[in-house]
Design a protein around this motif. Structure first.
Motif, PDB file in Angstrom:
ATOM      1  N   VAL A  50      80.353 109.099 -14.139  1.00  0.00           N
ATOM      2  CA  VAL A  50      81.574 108.307 -13.984  1.00  0.00           C
ATOM      3  C   VAL A  50      81.228 106.856 -13.658  1.00  0.00           C
ATOM      4  N   LYS A  51      80.314 106.652 -12.736  1.00  0.00           N
ATOM      5  CA  LYS A  51      79.922 105.298 -12.345  1.00  0.00           C
ATOM      6  C   LYS A  51      79.302 104.538 -13.519  1.00  0.00           C
ATOM      7  N   LEU A  52      78.483 105.218 -14.311  1.00  0.00           N
ATOM      8  CA  LEU A  52      77.856 104.570 -15.467  1.00  0.00           C
ATOM      9  C   LEU A  52      78.897 104.190 -16.515  1.00  0.00           C
ATOM     10  N   ALA A  53      79.858 105.081 -16.758  1.00  0.00           N
ATOM     11  CA  ALA A  53      80.904 104.788 -17.743  1.00  0.00           C
ATOM     12  C   ALA A  53      81.729 103.588 -17.311  1.00  0.00           C
ATOM     13  N   ILE A  54      82.051 103.518 -16.038  1.00  0.00           N
ATOM     14  CA  ILE A  54      82.810 102.380 -15.522  1.00  0.00           C
ATOM     15  C   ILE A  54      81.995 101.098 -15.674  1.00  0.00           C
ATOM     16  N   LYS A  55      80.717 101.164 -15.359  1.00  0.00           N
ATOM     17  CA  LYS A  55      79.832 100.001 -15.468  1.00  0.00           C
ATOM     18  C   LYS A  55      79.841  99.424 -16.872  1.00  0.00           C
ATOM     19  N   HIS A  56      79.881 100.316 -17.878  1.00  0.00           N
ATOM     20  CA  HIS A  56      79.828  99.869 -19.273  1.00  0.00           C
ATOM     21  C   HIS A  56      81.209  99.750 -19.908  1.00  0.00           C
ATOM     22  N   ASN A  57      82.253  99.845 -19.100  1.00  0.00           N
ATOM     23  CA  ASN A  57      83.628  99.670 -19.576  1.00  0.00           C
ATOM     24  C   ASN A  57      83.980 100.664 -20.683  1.00  0.00           C
ATOM     25  N   VAL A  58      83.543 101.891 -20.504  1.00  0.00           N
ATOM     26  CA  VAL A  58      83.809 102.962 -21.461  1.00  0.00           C
ATOM     27  C   VAL A  58      84.923 103.845 -20.914  1.00  0.00           C
ATOM     28  N   LYS A  59      85.895 104.170 -21.745  1.00  0.00           N
ATOM     29  CA  LYS A  59      86.996 105.029 -21.330  1.00  0.00           C
ATOM     30  C   LYS A  59      86.486 106.439 -21.047  1.00  0.00           C
ATOM     31  N   ILE A  60      87.076 107.080 -20.045  1.00  0.00           N
ATOM     32  CA  ILE A  60      86.553 108.355 -19.556  1.00  0.00           C
ATOM     33  C   ILE A  60      87.513 109.499 -19.857  1.00  0.00           C
ATOM     34  N   GLY A  61      86.930 110.612 -20.319  1.00  0.00           N
ATOM     35  CA  GLY A  61      87.710 111.813 -20.563  1.00  0.00           C
ATOM     36  C   GLY A  61      87.013 113.038 -20.023  1.00  0.00           C
ATOM     37  N   ALA A  62      87.784 114.085 -19.747  1.00  0.00           N
ATOM     38  CA  ALA A  62      87.224 115.361 -19.304  1.00  0.00           C
ATOM     39  C   ALA A  62      86.765 116.166 -20.514  1.00  0.00           C
ATOM     40  N   HIS A  63      85.655 116.878 -20.345  1.00  0.00           N
ATOM     41  CA  HIS A  63      85.067 117.673 -21.423  1.00  0.00           C
ATOM     42  C   HIS A  63      84.939 119.127 -20.953  1.00  0.00           C
ATOM     43  N   PRO A  64      86.066 119.840 -20.846  1.00  0.00           N
ATOM     44  CA  PRO A  64      86.036 121.210 -20.321  1.00  0.00           C
ATOM     45  C   PRO A  64      85.474 122.199 -21.326  1.00  0.00           C
ATOM     46  N   GLY A  65      84.706 123.152 -20.815  1.00  0.00           N
ATOM     47  CA  GLY A  65      84.114 124.167 -21.684  1.00  0.00           C
ATOM     48  C   GLY A  65      84.244 125.550 -21.079  1.00  0.00           C
ATOM     49  N   LEU A  66      83.671 126.526 -21.755  1.00  0.00           N
ATOM     50  CA  LEU A  66      83.648 127.894 -21.247  1.00  0.00           C
ATOM     51  C   LEU A  66      82.605 128.013 -20.139  1.00  0.00           C
ATOM     52  N   PRO A  67      82.783 128.943 -19.201  1.00  0.00           N
ATOM     53  CA  PRO A  67      81.828 129.095 -18.094  1.00  0.00           C
ATOM     54  C   PRO A  67      80.554 129.801 -18.553  1.00  0.00           C
ATOM     55  N   ASP A  68      79.689 129.057 -19.211  1.00  0.00           N
ATOM     56  CA  ASP A  68      78.494 129.642 -19.829  1.00  0.00           C
ATOM     57  C   ASP A  68      77.367 128.618 -19.837  1.00  0.00           C
ATOM     58  N   LEU A  69      76.729 128.418 -18.682  1.00  0.00           N
ATOM     59  CA  LEU A  69      75.635 127.450 -18.594  1.00  0.00           C
ATOM     60  C   LEU A  69      74.462 127.836 -19.486  1.00  0.00           C
ATOM     61  N   VAL A  70      74.128 129.127 -19.520  1.00  0.00           N
ATOM     62  CA  VAL A  70      72.974 129.583 -20.299  1.00  0.00           C
ATOM     63  C   VAL A  70      73.177 129.309 -21.787  1.00  0.00           C
ATOM     64  N   GLY A  71      74.376 129.536 -22.272  1.00  0.00           N
ATOM     65  CA  GLY A  71      74.663 129.323 -23.688  1.00  0.00           C
ATOM     66  C   GLY A  71      75.205 127.953 -24.003  1.00  0.00           C
ATOM     67  N   PHE A  72      75.235 127.063 -22.989  1.00  0.00           N
ATOM     68  CA  PHE A  72      75.708 125.695 -23.152  1.00  0.00           C
ATOM     69  C   PHE A  72      77.135 125.652 -23.697  1.00  0.00           C
ATOM     70  N   GLY A  73      77.896 126.681 -23.406  1.00  0.00           N
ATOM     71  CA  GLY A  73      79.291 126.702 -23.821  1.00  0.00           C
ATOM     72  C   GLY A  73      79.512 126.845 -25.307  1.00  0.00           C
ATOM     73  N   ARG A  74      78.477 127.232 -26.027  1.00  0.00           N
ATOM     74  CA  ARG A  74      78.598 127.334 -27.487  1.00  0.00           C
ATOM     75  C   ARG A  74      78.774 128.773 -27.975  1.00  0.00           C
ATOM     76  N   ARG A  75      78.925 129.722 -27.040  1.00  0.00           N
ATOM     77  CA  ARG A  75      79.142 131.116 -27.422  1.00  0.00           C
ATOM     78  C   ARG A  75      80.586 131.492 -27.103  1.00  0.00           C
ATOM     79  N   GLU A  76      81.269 132.054 -28.068  1.00  0.00           N
ATOM     80  CA  GLU A  76      82.662 132.422 -27.859  1.00  0.00           C
ATOM     81  C   GLU A  76      82.795 133.522 -26.801  1.00  0.00           C
TER      82      GLU A  76
END
Length: 252
Positions: A50-76
């Motif tokens: 968040v701090k880095l995005a603000i520093k570079h004047n980049v708009k911020i959005g949430a990127h919600p995913g499935l609760p799957d750290l091992v699969g990086f959220g790419r498994r249905e």
């Protein structure tokens, strides 16, 4: 003049594991989708990103995913619409807390990975995600695959909806992305990827793997921030868009 937003999935490090050079890529994009701890990210990474995005004047959005750290959220996962709703509300709230501390507003929400792909075709999941975004704040912008169930669900509710296209992914005749399980899912040539993007923005069309053209709307372009040459590609695509008379700025 044609114009387009450049967005990047970011903040996807976790604990001792570092993914992507965040500071450099933020110099070349206009919107950042910050992981919220389910598929990647953790509280410290969220705060730093968040701090880095603000520093570079980049708009911020949430990127919600499935609760799957091992699969990086790419498994249905077999989730219900109610579970999708709850997951999205929870993750937006987590990121919103860090934004509140910094005194900045969230611009958008973009689902991640398998959750995103499920919402592309499953109207019930798409409606649940769109409703979650709307209930948290009707002023948030919903990012979704161009001409998908997700963008239709957002528009039906009256949300500002950004139709997203991909620089490094190939397309099917129904307008969907080619599955990552297939060998031809990714475009490795930077020139080919940029050519595809310019045509999508300027002409509203993309050539599918079947050799036909599909019409689509391109409001925002996704650049993956975890590739070996992600920073160089982000810089290259931004310069080429401008060289072709296309303005690069955050979605409005």
């Amino acid at each position: 003049m044609a114009r387009v937003d450049l967005n990047c999935d970011i903040g996807e490090s976790f604990g001792r594991y570092t993914l992507a050079n965040q500071e450099e890529i933020l110099e070349h994009v206009t919107s950042a989708n910050i992981a919220c701890g389910f598929h990647a990210g953790d509280p410290s990474v969220m705060r730093e990103t968040v701090k880095l995005a603000i520093k570079h004047n980049v708009k911020i959005g949430a990127h919600p995913g499935l609760p799957d750290l091992v699969g990086f959220g790419r498994r249905e996962m077999a989730i219900s619409p109610q579970e999708a709703y709850d997951m999205v509300v929870y993750q937006i709230g987590a990121l919103q807390a860090f934004l509140s501390i910094e005194g900045v507003r969230m611009q958008h929400v973009k689902p991640h990975g398998a959750l995103y792909n499920m919402a592309v075709k499953d109207a019930k999941i798409a409606e649940a995600i769109a409703q979650a975004v709307y209930d948290v704040s009707p002023e948030l912008i919903l990012f979704g695959l161009a001409s998908s169930e997700l963008t239709r669900a957002g528009e039906k509710l009256g949300l500002q909806t950004a139709h997203e296209v991909f620089a490094d992914r190939t397309y099917q005749e129904d307008g969907s992305l080619t599955s990552r399980k297939q060998a031809n899912a990714l475009i490795s040539s930077e020139e080919e990827a940029v050519g595809q993007v310019i045509r999508m923005v300027a002409e509203g069309k993309v050539r599918t793997v079947q050799g036909t053209d599909v019409s689509l709307r391109a409001d925002t372009i996704c650049i993956h921030g975890d590739g070996d040459h992600a920073v160089d590609f982000a810089k290259y695509i931004k310069n080429e868009l401008r060289n072709n008379g296309i303005e690069v700025r955050a979605f409005k």
